[in-house]
Design a protein around this motif. Structure first.
Motif, short mmCIF file in Angstrom:
data_model
loop_
_atom_site.label_atom_id
_atom_site.label_comp_id
_atom_site.label_asym_id
_atom_site.label_seq_id
_atom_site.Cartn_x
_atom_site.Cartn_y
_atom_site.Cartn_z
N LYS A 259 0.82 -1.21 0.00
CA LYS A 259 0.00 0.00 0.00
C LYS A 259 0.86 1.27 0.00
O LYS A 259 0.39 2.34 -0.40
N ARG A 260 2.11 1.14 0.42
CA ARG A 260 2.99 2.31 0.47
C ARG A 260 3.47 2.73 -0.92
O ARG A 260 4.11 3.77 -1.07
N ARG A 261 3.15 1.92 -1.91
CA ARG A 261 3.63 2.21 -3.27
C ARG A 261 3.12 3.56 -3.77
O ARG A 261 3.79 4.22 -4.57
N THR A 262 1.95 3.98 -3.32
CA THR A 262 1.38 5.22 -3.84
C THR A 262 2.26 6.44 -3.55
O THR A 262 2.08 7.48 -4.16
N GLN A 263 3.20 6.29 -2.63
CA GLN A 263 4.10 7.41 -2.33
C GLN A 263 4.88 7.82 -3.56
O GLN A 263 5.17 9.01 -3.76
N VAL A 264 5.23 6.88 -4.43
CA VAL A 264 6.02 7.22 -5.61
C VAL A 264 5.19 8.07 -6.57
O VAL A 264 5.72 8.96 -7.26
N GLU A 265 3.88 7.84 -6.61
CA GLU A 265 3.02 8.67 -7.45
C GLU A 265 2.97 10.09 -6.90
O GLU A 265 2.94 11.07 -7.67
N ARG A 266 2.94 10.20 -5.58
CA ARG A 266 2.97 11.54 -4.97
C ARG A 266 4.31 12.22 -5.21
O ARG A 266 4.39 13.44 -5.32
N THR A 267 5.37 11.42 -5.32
CA THR A 267 6.68 11.99 -5.62
C THR A 267 6.70 12.59 -7.01
O THR A 267 7.24 13.68 -7.24
N PHE A 268 6.11 11.89 -7.97
CA PHE A 268 6.00 12.46 -9.32
C PHE A 268 5.24 13.78 -9.28
O PHE A 268 5.61 14.75 -9.95
N GLY A 269 4.17 13.83 -8.47
CA GLY A 269 3.42 15.07 -8.34
C GLY A 269 4.24 16.18 -7.72
O GLY A 269 4.19 17.34 -8.16
N ALA A 270 5.03 15.83 -6.70
CA ALA A 270 5.89 16.82 -6.05
C ALA A 270 6.94 17.34 -7.02
O ALA A 270 7.26 18.54 -7.04
N CYS A 271 7.49 16.44 -7.82
CA CYS A 271 8.49 16.85 -8.82
C CYS A 271 7.86 17.73 -9.89
O CYS A 271 8.53 18.62 -10.44
#
Length: 319
Positions: A259-271
């Motif tokens: 479930k922690r995988r979604t953090q990488v999607e938020r990283t793309f958003g932050a970038c």
């Protein structure tokens, strides 16, 4: 005059307070060429200038040069006079030869601040390019189920939406070689406990590489076209049986960690908030530099917020 500078340029000044950018001067690529040509400005000042511009949503040599004519901006970036268009162009070209090393240097600073956690996430995304970039190509994005014109980017992220390894690619879909290469780069920064990816990373070699490194990979099992699918949900369940008989992993733990995988999607958003969006550069080399500048800025913003006692996951500085 001091009040004028503070009013105009204070927003990006904190980006330059906690990191020493003089390390850029150590790269041979920024040295004078064989004809003895000297640089108009030192690399640290131009790097700060590009960071300022990306933070403000300004991209490309011509707009960057125009922004750096602002007295408050070039002064706050450390220039003794505004840089020329040739200096900006030359720096951007030279930076392309070492920008991945610059990014790695900044990631090491984030690691030194203790900003990386024990779960790494890996994923790829599409990067659209404008029509004038002849080096881009039409690619199919299976997630969006549509074609796009541009490039791709694979990253590993961890902590408060921090990218720690990346590879610029011709298309979104990462190959096995790309997955292993960007994973190896991430492990060079820190060894995590878990590495999480979607079903696209149901790759035997990727799993075995991580297990040999002492990291637990978690990617959903993709039965693909097999006529005899395994009774597993995650590939690691099968690989553990191959590697050892002494270790078992509860499926509930795997599911909770995944479930922690979604953090990488938020990283793309932050970038994206740091300039990682539609690529405006011409050619592959300058497009790649534009991407890495966005990644560098994201790491610097995280470090700056941390040093100021703010949430490093914020994508902007606290005013």
């Amino acid at each position: 005059m001091d009040e004028f500078f503070n009013l105009v340029a204070v927003e990006t000044l904190p980006l330059f307070e906690y990191l020493d950018f003089d390390f850029l001067s150590e790269y041979d690529v920024f040295a004078p060429d064989e004809r003895g040509r000297t640089r108009d400005h030192h690399p640290p000042e131009l790097f700060r200038g590009f960071l300022h511009c990306h933070y403000k949503g300004i991209y490309g040599p011509r707009p960057v040069t125009r922004e750096l004519q602002n007295t408050a901006v070039w002064f706050s970036c450390g220039f003794d006079r505004p840089p020329s268009r040739d200096a900006v162009d030359r720096f951007l070209t030279d930076l392309g030869l070492v920008v991945d090393d610059v990014f790695s240097h900044l990631v090491e600073q984030a690691a030194a601040c203790g900003l990386l956690d024990s779960t790494f996430r890996i994923d790829s995304t599409d990067l659209e390019a404008l029509a004038w970039n002849d080096d881009a190509s039409w690619n199919y994005d299976p997630t969006a189920e549509e074609y796009y014109y541009g490039f791709g980017l694979s990253i590993v992220s961890t902590g408060p939406k921090i990218p720690i390894a990346a590879e610029f690619t011709q298309a979104k879909q990462a190959s096995k070689e790309t997955a292993i290469r960007v994973t190896r780069d991430a492990l060079a920064v820190k060894q995590p406990i878990w590495m999480v990816g979607d079903s696209g990373y149901d790759i035997l070699d990727w799993h075995d590489f991580l297990l040999e490194a002492g990291v637990v990979p978690i990617a959903p099992y993709n039965a693909r076209n097999t006529t005899d699918p395994l009774d597993i949900e995650y590939r690691i369940e099968d690989r553990i049986n191959e590697f050892t008989e002494d270790v078992t992993l509860k499926r509930s733990i795997l599911a909770e960690t995944y479930k922690r995988r979604t953090q990488v999607e938020r990283t793309f958003g932050a970038c994206s908030d740091c300039g990682l969006g539609t690529l405006r550069a011409r050619g592959r080399a300058h497009a790649r530099v534009e991407v890495y500048l966005g990644l560098c800025l994201r790491v610097i913003v995280a470090i700056t917020n941390y040093e100021q006692g703010e949430n490093p996951g914020r994508t902007k500085l606290v005013a």
